[in-house]
Design a protein around this motif. Structure first.
Motif, PDB file in Angstrom:
ATOM      1  N   PRO A   5       0.850  -1.196   0.000  1.00  0.00           N
ATOM      2  CA  PRO A   5       0.000   0.000   0.000  1.00  0.00           C
ATOM      3  C   PRO A   5       0.879   1.238   0.000  1.00  0.00           C
ATOM      4  O   PRO A   5       2.037   1.181   0.391  1.00  0.00           O
ATOM      5  N   ASP A   6       0.320   2.369  -0.431  1.00  0.00           N
ATOM      6  CA  ASP A   6       1.068   3.632  -0.433  1.00  0.00           C
ATOM      7  C   ASP A   6       1.190   4.126   0.996  1.00  0.00           C
ATOM      8  O   ASP A   6       0.197   4.456   1.638  1.00  0.00           O
ATOM      9  N   THR A   7       2.416   4.144   1.505  1.00  0.00           N
ATOM     10  CA  THR A   7       2.642   4.620   2.866  1.00  0.00           C
ATOM     11  C   THR A   7       3.475   5.884   2.862  1.00  0.00           C
ATOM     12  O   THR A   7       4.091   6.220   3.852  1.00  0.00           O
ATOM     13  N   GLY A   8       3.518   6.585   1.729  1.00  0.00           N
ATOM     14  CA  GLY A   8       4.320   7.795   1.638  1.00  0.00           C
ATOM     15  C   GLY A   8       3.864   8.840   2.628  1.00  0.00           C
ATOM     16  O   GLY A   8       2.688   8.907   2.994  1.00  0.00           O
ATOM     17  N   PRO A   9       4.786   9.686   3.086  1.00  0.00           N
ATOM     18  CA  PRO A   9       4.450  10.671   4.106  1.00  0.00           C
ATOM     19  C   PRO A   9       3.661  11.864   3.591  1.00  0.00           C
ATOM     20  O   PRO A   9       3.138  12.625   4.374  1.00  0.00           O
ATOM     21  N   LEU A  10       3.573  12.043   2.261  1.00  0.00           N
ATOM     22  CA  LEU A  10       2.871  13.211   1.728  1.00  0.00           C
ATOM     23  C   LEU A  10       1.365  12.999   1.797  1.00  0.00           C
ATOM     24  O   LEU A  10       0.847  12.004   1.322  1.00  0.00           O
ATOM     25  N   ARG A  11       0.683  13.929   2.411  1.00  0.00           N
ATOM     26  CA  ARG A  11      -0.765  13.873   2.468  1.00  0.00           C
ATOM     27  C   ARG A  11      -1.323  14.536   1.220  1.00  0.00           C
ATOM     28  O   ARG A  11      -0.845  15.548   0.766  1.00  0.00           O
ATOM     29  N   HIS A  12      -2.379  13.938   0.659  1.00  0.00           N
ATOM     30  CA  HIS A  12      -3.032  14.524  -0.513  1.00  0.00           C
ATOM     31  C   HIS A  12      -4.360  15.100  -0.058  1.00  0.00           C
ATOM     32  O   HIS A  12      -5.264  14.365   0.319  1.00  0.00           O
ATOM     33  N   ASP A  13      -4.462  16.382  -0.070  1.00  0.00           N
ATOM     34  CA  ASP A  13      -5.696  17.041   0.336  1.00  0.00           C
ATOM     35  C   ASP A  13      -6.358  17.704  -0.868  1.00  0.00           C
ATOM     36  O   ASP A  13      -6.987  18.724  -0.746  1.00  0.00           O
ATOM     37  N   GLY A  14      -6.185  17.134  -2.040  1.00  0.00           N
ATOM     38  CA  GLY A  14      -6.829  17.675  -3.225  1.00  0.00           C
ATOM     39  C   GLY A  14      -6.071  18.819  -3.843  1.00  0.00           C
ATOM     40  O   GLY A  14      -6.662  19.692  -4.448  1.00  0.00           O
ATOM     41  N   GLY A  15      -4.758  18.866  -3.736  1.00  0.00           N
ATOM     42  CA  GLY A  15      -3.954  19.939  -4.297  1.00  0.00           C
ATOM     43  C   GLY A  15      -3.744  19.805  -5.787  1.00  0.00           C
ATOM     44  O   GLY A  15      -2.998  20.575  -6.368  1.00  0.00           O
ATOM     45  N   GLY A  16      -4.352  18.824  -6.430  1.00  0.00           N
ATOM     46  CA  GLY A  16      -4.311  18.683  -7.873  1.00  0.00           C
ATOM     47  C   GLY A  16      -2.936  18.398  -8.426  1.00  0.00           C
ATOM     48  O   GLY A  16      -2.226  17.526  -7.944  1.00  0.00           O
ATOM     49  N   GLU A  17      -2.594  19.145  -9.478  1.00  0.00           N
ATOM     50  CA  GLU A  17      -1.344  18.896 -10.190  1.00  0.00           C
ATOM     51  C   GLU A  17      -0.121  19.121  -9.311  1.00  0.00           C
ATOM     52  O   GLU A  17       0.866  18.396  -9.424  1.00  0.00           O
ATOM     53  N   LEU A  18      -0.173  20.115  -8.437  1.00  0.00           N
ATOM     54  CA  LEU A  18       0.955  20.369  -7.547  1.00  0.00           C
ATOM     55  C   LEU A  18       1.172  19.195  -6.596  1.00  0.00           C
ATOM     56  O   LEU A  18       2.301  18.746  -6.407  1.00  0.00           O
ATOM     57  N   ALA A  19       0.088  18.675  -6.030  1.00  0.00           N
ATOM     58  CA  ALA A  19       0.207  17.518  -5.130  1.00  0.00           C
ATOM     59  C   ALA A  19       0.773  16.326  -5.879  1.00  0.00           C
ATOM     60  O   ALA A  19       1.621  15.596  -5.349  1.00  0.00           O
ATOM     61  N   ALA A  20       0.330  16.125  -7.109  1.00  0.00           N
ATOM     62  CA  ALA A  20       0.845  15.009  -7.908  1.00  0.00           C
ATOM     63  C   ALA A  20       2.327  15.197  -8.215  1.00  0.00           C
ATOM     64  O   ALA A  20       3.117  14.251  -8.135  1.00  0.00           O
ATOM     65  N   ALA A  21       2.716  16.427  -8.553  1.00  0.00           N
ATOM     66  CA  ALA A  21       4.124  16.704  -8.838  1.00  0.00           C
ATOM     67  C   ALA A  21       4.977  16.526  -7.589  1.00  0.00           C
ATOM     68  O   ALA A  21       6.085  15.976  -7.652  1.00  0.00           O
ATOM     69  N   LEU A  22       4.487  16.978  -6.455  1.00  0.00           N
ATOM     70  CA  LEU A  22       5.216  16.795  -5.203  1.00  0.00           C
ATOM     71  C   LEU A  22       5.320  15.322  -4.828  1.00  0.00           C
ATOM     72  O   LEU A  22       6.338  14.880  -4.289  1.00  0.00           O
ATOM     73  N   ALA A  23       4.270  14.560  -5.096  1.00  0.00           N
ATOM     74  CA  ALA A  23       4.291  13.131  -4.781  1.00  0.00           C
ATOM     75  C   ALA A  23       5.376  12.412  -5.583  1.00  0.00           C
ATOM     76  O   ALA A  23       5.941  11.425  -5.112  1.00  0.00           O
ATOM     77  N   GLN A  24       5.684  12.913  -6.761  1.00  0.00           N
ATOM     78  CA  GLN A  24       6.717  12.306  -7.601  1.00  0.00           C
ATOM     79  C   GLN A  24       8.116  12.766  -7.204  1.00  0.00           C
ATOM     80  O   GLN A  24       9.095  12.156  -7.608  1.00  0.00           O
ATOM     81  N   ALA A  25       8.207  13.814  -6.434  1.00  0.00           N
ATOM     82  CA  ALA A  25       9.509  14.359  -6.032  1.00  0.00           C
ATOM     83  C   ALA A  25      10.165  13.441  -5.006  1.00  0.00           C
ATOM     84  O   ALA A  25       9.496  12.674  -4.323  1.00  0.00           O
ATOM     85  N   SER A  26      11.465  13.557  -4.903  1.00  0.00           N
ATOM     86  CA  SER A  26      12.193  12.781  -3.898  1.00  0.00           C
ATOM     87  C   SER A  26      11.828  13.283  -2.506  1.00  0.00           C
ATOM     88  O   SER A  26      11.353  14.419  -2.338  1.00  0.00           O
ATOM     89  N   ASP A  27      12.062  12.453  -1.493  1.00  0.00           N
ATOM     90  CA  ASP A  27      11.785  12.862  -0.115  1.00  0.00           C
ATOM     91  C   ASP A  27      12.568  14.122   0.241  1.00  0.00           C
ATOM     92  O   ASP A  27      12.047  15.018   0.898  1.00  0.00           O
ATOM     93  N   ALA A  28      13.827  14.189  -0.200  1.00  0.00           N
ATOM     94  CA  ALA A  28      14.672  15.348   0.110  1.00  0.00           C
ATOM     95  C   ALA A  28      14.107  16.620  -0.524  1.00  0.00           C
ATOM     96  O   ALA A  28      14.059  17.670   0.120  1.00  0.00           O
ATOM     97  N   ASP A  29      13.680  16.539  -1.793  1.00  0.00           N
ATOM     98  CA  ASP A  29      13.096  17.704  -2.464  1.00  0.00           C
ATOM     99  C   ASP A  29      11.812  18.143  -1.773  1.00  0.00           C
ATOM    100  O   ASP A  29      11.590  19.332  -1.544  1.00  0.00           O
TER     101      ASP A  29
END
Length: 188
Positions: free
Chosen positions: A95-119
């Motif tokens: 399952p997706d256990t990534g630390p980024l929460r998605h609260d409906g930020g759209g394209e920005l949230a998707a782009a951030l989700a693809q970024a490295s943890d450090a970024d």
């Protein structure tokens, strides 16, 4: 400053910083987990109160650094737990256990989700937590020059991801780049 004075300073710091530390954690994890991390942050701070910086702003950054490490530990624990569940359930995909929460930020949230943890962490510190370059350097334990370089590269990679997603560039991004170049020139 003796241990009792440090304890009193930490109690006062707790009252002044609880909301800020909680907000920092909430932006990075769910509500229940954030409460656990904040409790851990102040527990660690209490045990290490002799290391508490005397300057209030440095003390806040010290607490945010502790929170950052506690969140990283929590994320590692969650990943281990997910791997254990996978082995037990004999499933193929975790399952997706990534630390980024998605609260409906759209394209920005998707782009951030693809970024490295450090970024993601660097961008969050700069834009969500609104820390200065010096403060980011203190929280991450790196130089201001490294912050500048990493932040510039992280923004570039994020722009590429947003461009690939079909988002148009915000005119303020160009201003940020110009400001960064001017600051870089002024520092030399």
């Amino acid at each position: 400053m003796d241990a009792d004075e440090r304890g009193e300073q930490l109690e006062q710091l707790f009252r002044q910083t609880f909301r800020r530390v909680m907000a920092y954690c909430l932006r990075r994890t769910g509500e229940t987990a954030a409460h656990d991390v904040v409790a851990e942050v102040y527990g660690i701070a209490w045990r290490r109160r002799r290391q508490l910086p005397s300057d209030d702003e440095e003390a806040v950054l010290w607490l945010l650094g502790i929170a950052r490490r506690a969140l990283a530990n929590q994320a590692r624990s969650q990943r281990r737990w997910a791997r254990l569940l996978l082995r037990v359930a004999e499933r193929a995909d975790p399952p997706d256990t990534g630390p980024l929460r998605h609260d409906g930020g759209g394209e920005l949230a998707a782009a951030l989700a693809q970024a490295s943890d450090a970024d993601r962490e660097l961008l969050r510190l700069a834009y969500w937590d609104d820390l200065s370059r010096q403060d980011i350097a203190t929280v991450l334990g790196i130089s201001v020059g490294a912050v500048d370089t990493r932040l510039h590269r992280a923004r570039q990679r994020l722009r590429v991801r947003l461009g690939a997603a079909g988002a148009h560039q915000d005119p303020t991004d160009e201003k940020d780049d110009k400001d960064d170049k001017e600051k870089d020139h002024a520092e030399r």
